[in-house]
Write an enzyme that holds these catalytic residues in place. Structure first.
Site, short mmCIF file in Angstrom:
data_model
loop_
_atom_site.label_atom_id
_atom_site.label_comp_id
_atom_site.label_asym_id
_atom_site.label_seq_id
_atom_site.Cartn_x
_atom_site.Cartn_y
_atom_site.Cartn_z
N CYS A 114 0.82 -1.22 0.00
CA CYS A 114 0.00 0.00 0.00
C CYS A 114 0.85 1.27 0.00
O CYS A 114 0.34 2.36 -0.25
CB CYS A 114 -0.94 0.00 1.20
SG CYS A 114 -1.95 -1.48 1.24
N HIS A 255 -3.40 6.91 2.63
CA HIS A 255 -3.79 5.62 2.04
C HIS A 255 -5.17 5.25 2.58
O HIS A 255 -5.45 5.41 3.77
CB HIS A 255 -2.75 4.56 2.43
CG HIS A 255 -3.22 3.17 2.14
ND1 HIS A 255 -3.73 2.80 0.91
CD2 HIS A 255 -3.27 2.06 2.92
CE1 HIS A 255 -4.07 1.54 0.95
NE2 HIS A 255 -3.82 1.05 2.16
N ASN A 285 -10.01 -0.51 -0.17
CA ASN A 285 -8.55 -0.41 -0.14
C ASN A 285 -8.00 -0.95 -1.47
O ASN A 285 -8.12 -2.13 -1.76
CB ASN A 285 -8.04 -1.24 1.05
CG ASN A 285 -6.54 -1.22 1.19
OD1 ASN A 285 -5.82 -0.80 0.29
ND2 ASN A 285 -6.05 -1.67 2.34
O1 UT7 Z 1 -3.72 -1.40 3.69
C1 UT7 Z 1 -2.72 -1.98 4.45
C2 UT7 Z 1 -2.94 -1.86 5.86
N1 UT7 Z 1 -4.18 -2.49 6.26
C3 UT7 Z 1 -4.82 -1.99 7.26
O2 UT7 Z 1 -4.40 -1.00 7.79
C4 UT7 Z 1 -6.03 -2.73 7.75
C5 UT7 Z 1 -6.04 -2.66 9.22
N2 UT7 Z 1 -7.10 -3.42 9.88
C6 UT7 Z 1 -8.42 -3.13 9.82
O3 UT7 Z 1 -8.86 -2.31 9.03
C7 UT7 Z 1 -9.31 -3.80 10.83
O4 UT7 Z 1 -8.50 -4.49 11.74
C8 UT7 Z 1 -10.36 -4.79 10.23
C9 UT7 Z 1 -11.43 -3.99 9.52
C10 UT7 Z 1 -9.70 -5.74 9.27
C11 UT7 Z 1 -11.02 -5.55 11.35
O5 UT7 Z 1 -11.60 -4.67 12.30
P1 UT7 Z 1 -11.31 -4.83 13.87
O6 UT7 Z 1 -12.11 -3.82 14.54
O7 UT7 Z 1 -9.81 -4.81 14.05
O8 UT7 Z 1 -11.89 -6.27 14.16
P2 UT7 Z 1 -11.18 -7.56 14.77
O9 UT7 Z 1 -10.28 -8.18 13.77
O10 UT7 Z 1 -10.61 -7.24 16.12
O11 UT7 Z 1 -12.42 -8.50 14.98
C12 UT7 Z 1 -13.50 -8.15 15.88
C13 UT7 Z 1 -14.60 -9.17 15.70
C14 UT7 Z 1 -14.11 -10.62 15.72
O12 UT7 Z 1 -15.09 -11.42 16.37
P3 UT7 Z 1 -14.93 -11.84 17.91
O13 UT7 Z 1 -13.64 -12.60 17.97
O14 UT7 Z 1 -14.89 -10.54 18.67
O15 UT7 Z 1 -16.15 -12.67 18.15
C15 UT7 Z 1 -14.05 -10.99 14.27
O16 UT7 Z 1 -14.18 -12.38 14.05
O17 UT7 Z 1 -15.21 -9.00 14.43
C16 UT7 Z 1 -15.23 -10.25 13.73
N3 UT7 Z 1 -15.13 -9.97 12.31
C17 UT7 Z 1 -16.21 -9.72 11.55
N4 UT7 Z 1 -17.53 -9.67 11.83
C18 UT7 Z 1 -18.38 -9.39 10.82
C19 UT7 Z 1 -14.02 -9.86 11.54
N5 UT7 Z 1 -14.36 -9.56 10.27
C20 UT7 Z 1 -15.71 -9.48 10.25
C21 UT7 Z 1 -16.64 -9.19 9.24
N6 UT7 Z 1 -17.97 -9.15 9.58
N7 UT7 Z 1 -16.29 -8.93 7.97
#
Ligand code: UT7
Length: 333
Positions: A114, A255, A285
């Site tokens: 990215c 980004h 993204n």
């Molecule tokens: O471009 C290069 C750099 N990339 C980035 O900077 C991306 C950085 N990361 C992110 O944007 C975020 O971490 C995500 C959008 C990918 C995820 O958001 P988050 O707030 O960090 O969620 P998490 O991974 O901590 O997951 C929270 C919960 C989990 O469930 P439990 O364990 O709390 O029951 C996940 O399984 O959300 C769940 N989850 C989802 N639920 C519904 C993860 N993905 C999804 C989804 N829909 N698509």
């Protein structure tokens, strides 16, 4: 000494739209979750027979046409992509040079995920300032849908396809020049974002295993935290090093990975809402293409005017990061 000026911008967005609603039919997710956690409403997806170079060419044609520089005067093409037409060779940049009808130019790809666009901007600047090149076409192009696992809800909701391009040219006028670019990387975080197979680091037992490992995998939450920390530190440093206040930046173009990351960095810089360029809601993204696609958006909506200062800030797989202070310096006013 020659300086490097950012002359023009162009972008290409594929027609097909993939909405959150459609994704919720494919994986266990909802429009509400995606919107709240990322700010993304939809992303564009390239046609099956549409390649990364096809999209790069369309973006490049616009950048060339808007630059006022003859196509034949381009002496280098650099493409940032993690989804090249072909892994290893030939480079996507050489394919683009052929499709544009440009023979005998230096052409190569770089891999900085990215952060790719900030890296290729720094390469163009260095080649121009050294006197080795005069007009450099830089392109960020991605068909991320080809390396996305549409059964993994943690990643497939994030990524989209598209391309952006810019012409960077030599100038004697320091007022027009790119002010500064900072780039960095830390391979200690390499495993946060990767495509584990398809290279020499991943001997494989079966073709099936190899194919699965060619998709992007991400430790989203850890990446998120490092992203906010690194992006903020990076922009604070580049502004301080150049004695520029955040209020003097007309357009902050981060980004486009996640609205919450952009908001956190913008708030840390005390940026006003109107300074922050946002496209994540409509493109998702698009990795190395996200910054030039966002610049193109403000150009096409006539928000970007000659002489205005852009602050670019990127972060991605590697991990890599980079920022740039860039006056928009078109030849055609
Ligand atoms: O471009 C290069 C750099 N990339 C980035 O900077 C991306 C950085 N990361 C992110 O944007 C975020 O971490 C995500 C959008 C990918 C995820 O958001 P988050 O707030 O960090 O969620 P998490 O991974 O901590 O997951 C929270 C919960 C989990 O469930 P439990 O364990 O709390 O029951 C996940 O399984 O959300 C769940 N989850 C989802 N639920 C519904 C993860 N993905 C999804 C989804 N829909 N698509």
């Amino acid at each position: 000494m020659a300086y490097a000026a950012f002359r023009s911008i162009g972008a290409y967005v594929p027609k097909k739209i993939l909405t959150n609603e459609a994704l919720s039919q494919m994986v266990d997710t909802t429009d509400e979750w995606i919107l709240q956690r990322t700010g993304i409403k939809e992303r564009h997806i390239a046609a099956t027979d549409e390649t990364t170079s096809d999209m790069g060419v369309e973006a490049a044609k616009k950048a060339i046409e808007r630059s006022g520089i003859a196509k034949e005067d381009i002496d280098m093409i650099v493409c940032a992509t993690i989804s090249p037409d072909y892994f290893c060779m030939p480079s996507t940049a050489t394919i683009i040079s052929n499709k544009l009808g440009l023979a005998n130019v230096t052409a190569f790809d770089i891999s900085a995920a990215c952060t790719g666009f900030v890296y290729i901007l720094s390469i163009a600047k260095a080649f121009i300032e050294s006197g080795m090149k005069k007009n450099v076409l830089i392109i960020g192009a991605e068909k991320l849908s080809a390396i996305t696992d549409y059964s993994d809800r943690g990643t497939c909701i994030l990524f989209g396809d598209g391309a952006g391009a810019a012409i960077i040219s030599a100038t004697d006028n320091k007022e027009e020049a790119i002010i500064d670019i900072q780039t960095g990387a830390d391979g200690a975080f390499a495993d946060l974002l990767m495509t584990p197979n398809g290279g020499t680091g991943s001997p494989h037992d079966s073709l099936e295993q190899e194919a699965a490992g060619c998709f992007m995998q991400m430790k989203g939450n850890e990446t998120f935290k490092v992203a906010v920390r690194t992006l903020t530190k990076d922009v604070v440093e580049i502004l301080e090093n150049n004695n520029i206040a955040s209020a003097d930046v007309k357009h902050f173009v981060p980004h486009q990975a996640n609205y919450r990351i952009i908001k956190a960095v913008g708030d840390a810089l005390k940026m006003k809402e109107e300074q922050v360029v946002l496209t994540v809601h409509k493109y998702g993204n698009t990795s190395g293409a996200s910054i030039p696609m966002a610049i193109n958006d403000i150009y096409e909506s006539e928000e970007l005017k000659a002489g205005e200062l852009l602050l670019l800030d990127a972060f991605g797989g590697g991990l890599t990061w980079g920022s740039a202070l860039v006056p928009f310096s078109p030849l055609k006013k």
